[in-house]
Write a protein that holds these residues in place. Structure first.
Motif, mmCIF file in Angstrom:
data_model
loop_
_atom_site.group_PDB
_atom_site.id
_atom_site.type_symbol
_atom_site.label_atom_id
_atom_site.label_comp_id
_atom_site.label_asym_id
_atom_site.label_seq_id
_atom_site.Cartn_x
_atom_site.Cartn_y
_atom_site.Cartn_z
ATOM 1 N N PRO A 63 0.600 -1.152 0.213
ATOM 2 C CA PRO A 63 0.218 -0.017 -0.133
ATOM 3 C C PRO A 63 0.738 1.430 -0.153
ATOM 4 N N LEU A 64 2.061 1.287 0.309
ATOM 5 C CA LEU A 64 2.940 2.354 0.498
ATOM 6 C C LEU A 64 4.059 2.393 -0.815
ATOM 7 N N ALA A 65 4.803 1.213 -0.846
ATOM 8 C CA ALA A 65 6.085 1.276 -1.756
ATOM 9 C C ALA A 65 5.553 0.787 -3.134
ATOM 10 N N PHE A 66 4.513 0.403 -3.445
ATOM 11 C CA PHE A 66 4.295 0.204 -4.969
ATOM 12 C C PHE A 66 2.755 0.695 -5.354
ATOM 13 N N SER A 67 2.567 1.794 -4.284
ATOM 14 C CA SER A 67 1.318 2.433 -4.760
ATOM 15 C C SER A 67 1.404 4.157 -4.872
ATOM 16 N N THR A 68 0.589 4.774 -4.099
ATOM 17 C CA THR A 68 0.486 6.184 -4.488
ATOM 18 C C THR A 68 1.712 6.821 -4.804
ATOM 19 N N ALA A 69 2.832 6.917 -3.802
ATOM 20 C CA ALA A 69 3.979 7.686 -4.080
ATOM 21 C C ALA A 69 5.125 6.426 -3.926
ATOM 22 N N GLY A 70 4.763 5.306 -4.604
ATOM 23 C CA GLY A 70 5.721 4.274 -4.631
ATOM 24 C C GLY A 70 6.775 4.239 -5.573
ATOM 25 N N GLY A 71 7.306 3.202 -5.963
ATOM 26 C CA GLY A 71 8.521 3.105 -6.805
ATOM 27 C C GLY A 71 8.151 3.681 -8.199
#
Length: 505
Positions: free
Chosen positions: A159-167
């Motif tokens: 939900p964080l590392a590959f989402s809205t501001a992820g990679g």
């Protein structure tokens, strides 16, 4: 200050309502209502992104680096709220969310540093040769340039590392490309608070507000409209094979086809070479069980298959794996849909005549318990379905009769994110046989480790031949991922005053 979701979409600096509402389905805690996305919102976001590109795409690397660092700072300022709503929505433990938040801000700062070094620009200069015969050569300079607005689809399992501001978002913004994010409906509150952080960074640094938009929920036509919008120049996606392939086909069918960088699925096979199994069958089994059940098996690098030479050492390996798995309690899965798909995959394995159950458990509602099956190399090659990913803590042991059969099996695998060799010194000859095959099948080849855990570094490749990803020459993790959102441009005989600053600075 306490940051809470407002249930709206962020489009070019404005928080807007969509069409209708949808409710979150948290693993625990209260559900919240969110505005559903629409095709009209997609149009507004894409048009704003194109407008932003004319300034952001030509901004300096220092300006973009400052923006990336500001996003990281604003995410950290919302750490408590992100962890609270993230654990509620996904069922992930707080420690996992905190670690993932660290990875997310680390990626943003890594890209800020990376573009500052300028190596990614791949600058090349061929000086003019006015006296060359029979014809003079012009001066030609090359540099990598941003491609334009990029669409990013949030992932369910990160939900964080590959989402809205992820990679994907970090790489695109670093390259100079505005981003339109289609948030994942499994964690809309988490996505919105992160979008608030990006919005605050935009205000702090003064970049064009169209550089980032977040659209939540909506029917399938919202995602379709995003990948088909003529102003979108590339798509980043992490998700299922079926969903990703459908979007890939839409990108290819556009009047102007665009690249679709999809990370879709992988079983990440491990090849347990005989001397290694003989020496440490028990520790290998315990290690596999730990990797297989990490995060309820909801990692794209989850090692779902172990290939081992049949015999007493294989028996020890299987027994140790089963014993370790039997001690793992049921874990909460990310969404109800993922939990249902895991139960369906486990049921299909249990019903196959080609497999033998080793450890069979019952998984109810949103929880998952580990399962272990085994089969022979001959049966595995005859049943294509045994090589398909089951997203969750399900493992398959494939017993083969020789290293020859192991190599045949390796050649039969589809593209993978990873492939692993467990080996000792006496296995070197067998490993030499397998390595040329595995490096054609996978983006990352490991020795004596487990693939769960992807380092965010310059040398990482998180991708592979189809169906692991839709572009085998790309990675979605590490600094090389910026290449997806750049294209080379040559400048012939242009005066220096006209050249991009990146070519002259």
């Amino acid at each position: 200050m306490v940051f809470t979701p407002n249930g709206k979409h962020l489009v070019a600096g404005e928080w807007l309502e969509g069409v209708g509402r949808f409710a979150s389905t948290p693993a625990h805690g209260p559900a919240h209502e969110y505005s559903a996305g629409s095709v009209e919102l997609v149009n507004r976001a894409c048009e704003a992104a194109e407008e932003a590109f004319w300034s952001y795409g030509y901004s300096t690397r220092a300006e973009r680096a400052a923006f990336l660092r500001a996003i990281a700072d604003e995410i950290e300022a919302r750490a408590e709220e992100i962890t609270e709503i993230g654990t509620q929505e996904t069922g992930l433990p707080a420690a996992r969310l905190e670690g993932e938040r660290g990875r997310t801000v680390g990626q943003l700062r890594l890209f800020a540093d990376h573009i500052g070094k300028s190596d990614y620009l791949d600058r090349r200069v061929d000086a003019a040769l006015p006296d060359r015969k029979p014809a003079p050569r012009p001066e030609i300079r090359l540099v990598q340039r941003p491609i334009g607005p990029v669409a990013v689809f949030g992932a369910s399992n990160f939900p964080l590392a590959f989402s809205t501001a992820g990679g994907d978002t970090a790489a695109a913004l670093a390259a100079g490309c505005p981003v339109v994010v289609k948030g994942h409906s499994g964690h809309p509150g988490t996505g919105e608070i992160v979008a608030q952080a990006v919005d605050a960074a935009i205000a702090k640094t003064g970049v064009h507000p169209g550089v980032f938009s977040l659209i939540q929920g909506g029917r399938r036509d919202v995602g379709h409209a995003l990948v088909q919008h003529p102003l979108i120049k590339a798509v980043g996606f992490t998700g299922s094979l079926a969903g990703g392939r459908a979007l890939f086909d839409l990108c290819a069918a556009r009047p102007e086809p665009i690249p679709f960088f999809g990370e879709l699925g992988s079983v990440n096979p491990m090849f347990m070479l005989p001397e290694a199994v003989k020496a440490r069958a028990e520790s290998l089994g315990q290690g596999w069980a730990g990797s297989l059940t990490m995060g309820a098996g909801q990692f794209c690098t989850n090692p779902g298959i172990a290939v081992v030479l049949d015999g007493a050492d294989a028996d020890r390996f299987v027994s140790a794996t089963s014993d370790a798995l039997s001690k793992v309690a049921a874990q909460t899965m990310l969404t109800d849909g993922i939990a249902a798909a895991y139960r369906d995959g486990q049921r299909k394995f249990a019903e196959r005549n080609a497999v033998k159950p080793v450890l069979v458990t019952e998984s109810a509602e949103r929880s998952a318990s580990p399962n272990l099956f085994e089969t022979t190399g001959e049966q595995f090659l005859a049943d294509h379905g045994l090589g398909e990913e089951v997203f969750g803590p399900l493992g398959l042991v494939v017993r083969v009769q020789s290293v020859d059969e192991m190599e045949t099996l390796a050649r039969g695998f589809e593209g993978q994110l990873t492939a692993t060799l467990h080996m000792d010194a006496g296995d070197l000859q067998a490993a030499r046989r397998l390595l040329p095959v595995l490096e054609r099948k996978a983006g990352r080849v490991l020795a004596n480790g487990f693939p769960t855990g992807v380092e965010v570094v310059d040398s990482m490749v998180h991708g592979g031949p189809y169906p692991a990803s839709t572009n085998f020459g790309a990675t979605s993790v590490g600094t090389m991922s910026i290449r997806r959102f750049l294209r080379p441009v040559s400048y012939q005989n242009l005066p220096e005053a006209l050249l991009p600053e990146d070519l002259t600075a």
